[in-house]
Design a protein around this motif. Structure first.
Motif, short mmCIF file in Angstrom:
data_model
loop_
_atom_site.label_atom_id
_atom_site.label_comp_id
_atom_site.label_asym_id
_atom_site.label_seq_id
_atom_site.Cartn_x
_atom_site.Cartn_y
_atom_site.Cartn_z
N GLU A 1 -35.04 -46.61 -17.29
CA GLU A 1 -33.96 -46.62 -16.14
C GLU A 1 -34.36 -46.38 -14.95
N ASN A 2 -34.09 -47.18 -13.97
CA ASN A 2 -34.73 -46.94 -12.57
C ASN A 2 -33.46 -46.44 -11.76
N LYS A 3 -33.32 -45.41 -10.93
CA LYS A 3 -32.28 -45.05 -10.05
C LYS A 3 -32.98 -45.27 -8.68
N ILE A 4 -32.06 -46.10 -8.00
CA ILE A 4 -32.33 -46.57 -6.45
C ILE A 4 -31.71 -45.93 -5.68
N LYS A 5 -32.00 -45.21 -4.54
CA LYS A 5 -31.14 -44.80 -3.46
C LYS A 5 -31.79 -45.27 -2.15
N GLN A 6 -30.96 -45.63 -1.29
CA GLN A 6 -31.19 -46.29 0.23
C GLN A 6 -30.23 -45.35 1.01
N ILE A 7 -30.93 -45.02 2.05
CA ILE A 7 -30.72 -43.94 2.90
C ILE A 7 -30.53 -44.50 4.64
N ASN A 8 -29.54 -44.53 5.05
CA ASN A 8 -29.55 -45.23 6.54
C ASN A 8 -29.85 -44.02 7.26
N LEU A 9 -30.86 -43.71 7.89
CA LEU A 9 -31.21 -42.36 8.74
C LEU A 9 -30.25 -42.55 10.11
N SER A 10 -29.78 -43.50 10.39
CA SER A 10 -29.09 -43.54 11.62
C SER A 10 -27.86 -42.84 11.54
N GLU A 11 -27.41 -42.67 10.00
CA GLU A 11 -26.01 -42.14 9.86
C GLU A 11 -26.40 -40.68 9.16
N ILE A 12 -27.53 -40.13 9.67
CA ILE A 12 -27.87 -38.78 9.09
C ILE A 12 -28.01 -37.65 10.08
N LYS A 13 -27.59 -36.71 10.02
CA LYS A 13 -27.63 -35.75 11.17
C LYS A 13 -29.01 -34.85 11.00
N SER A 14 -29.11 -34.38 9.83
CA SER A 14 -30.43 -33.59 9.66
C SER A 14 -31.03 -33.78 8.23
N SER A 15 -31.98 -33.22 7.92
CA SER A 15 -32.54 -33.27 6.51
C SER A 15 -33.25 -31.63 6.31
N LYS A 16 -33.21 -31.37 4.91
CA LYS A 16 -33.87 -30.17 4.78
C LYS A 16 -34.60 -30.29 3.28
N LYS A 17 -35.66 -29.51 3.21
CA LYS A 17 -36.31 -29.41 1.86
C LYS A 17 -35.83 -28.55 1.12
N LEU A 18 -35.56 -28.48 -0.09
CA LEU A 18 -34.88 -27.36 -0.93
C LEU A 18 -35.69 -27.22 -2.07
N ILE A 19 -36.30 -25.79 -2.23
CA ILE A 19 -37.32 -25.54 -3.23
C ILE A 19 -36.41 -24.63 -3.91
N THR A 20 -36.09 -24.85 -5.41
CA THR A 20 -35.31 -24.10 -6.30
C THR A 20 -36.23 -23.24 -7.15
N LYS A 21 -36.15 -21.84 -7.22
CA LYS A 21 -37.11 -21.08 -8.04
C LYS A 21 -36.42 -20.41 -9.09
N HIS A 22 -36.88 -20.08 -10.27
CA HIS A 22 -36.23 -19.16 -11.23
C HIS A 22 -37.36 -18.03 -11.50
#
Length: 153
Positions: free
Chosen positions: A78-99
């Motif tokens: 299965e392929n999951k494809i996402k398309q993001i229009n950066l003109s509609e984006i305020k900001s981005s953030k990397k999230l590193i989840t640890k346990h």
């Protein structure tokens, strides 16, 4: 006698090397198919991938002119494809989840839309429940976090 040992040695060596070569070709073919799928999806949306990166089970790409991010993730067949229009984006953030003792369980790149009613968009670079081994996903997340931040300016 010596010739027989040499031939036996070569046959045994071939038994180890041939499977490695075949696996390399299969991996290269799969990578090319995933990259082509992402490129085809971008073309369907009138975009061209300027820069991309393949990492384990996903490929991420950007069209800097039209300001779009494309992300294709492969799970089994299965392929999951996402398309993001950066003109509609305020900001981005990397999230590193640890346990546990600093063990990484997830790596995500989050996009926060300009619209307050819209939910954040999540690109999953790594999930320990899907893949046991962390390869270059952390470096890829760092790199693409910077690329997106530069594009949003």
């Amino acid at each position: 006698m010596e010739l027989g040992k040499a031939i036996t040695g070569l046959i045994m060596l071939a038994c180890f090397i041939v499977p490695i070569i075949i696996l390399g070709f299969i991996k290269k073919r799969n990578k090319k198919q995933i990259v082509n799928s992402l490129s085809d999806f971008a073309k369907q949306n009138h975009c061209i991938i300027d820069e991309y990166e393949f990492c384990s089970n996903f490929v991420i790409g950007i069209d800097k002119i039209h300001n779009f991010i494309f992300f294709l993730q492969k799970y089994d067949q299965e392929n999951k494809i996402k398309q993001i229009n950066l003109s509609e984006i305020k900001s981005s953030k990397k999230l590193i989840t640890k346990h546990g003792h600093n063990i990484i369980s997830r790596l995500d790149l989050l996009f926060y839309p300009l619209s307050k009613n819209a939910d954040a968009i999540d690109l999953e670079f790594y999930n320990s429940e899907q893949s046991f081994e962390l390869n270059d996903e952390l470096q890829t997340l760092e790199k693409w976090s910077k690329i997106v931040a530069n594009q949003l300016q």
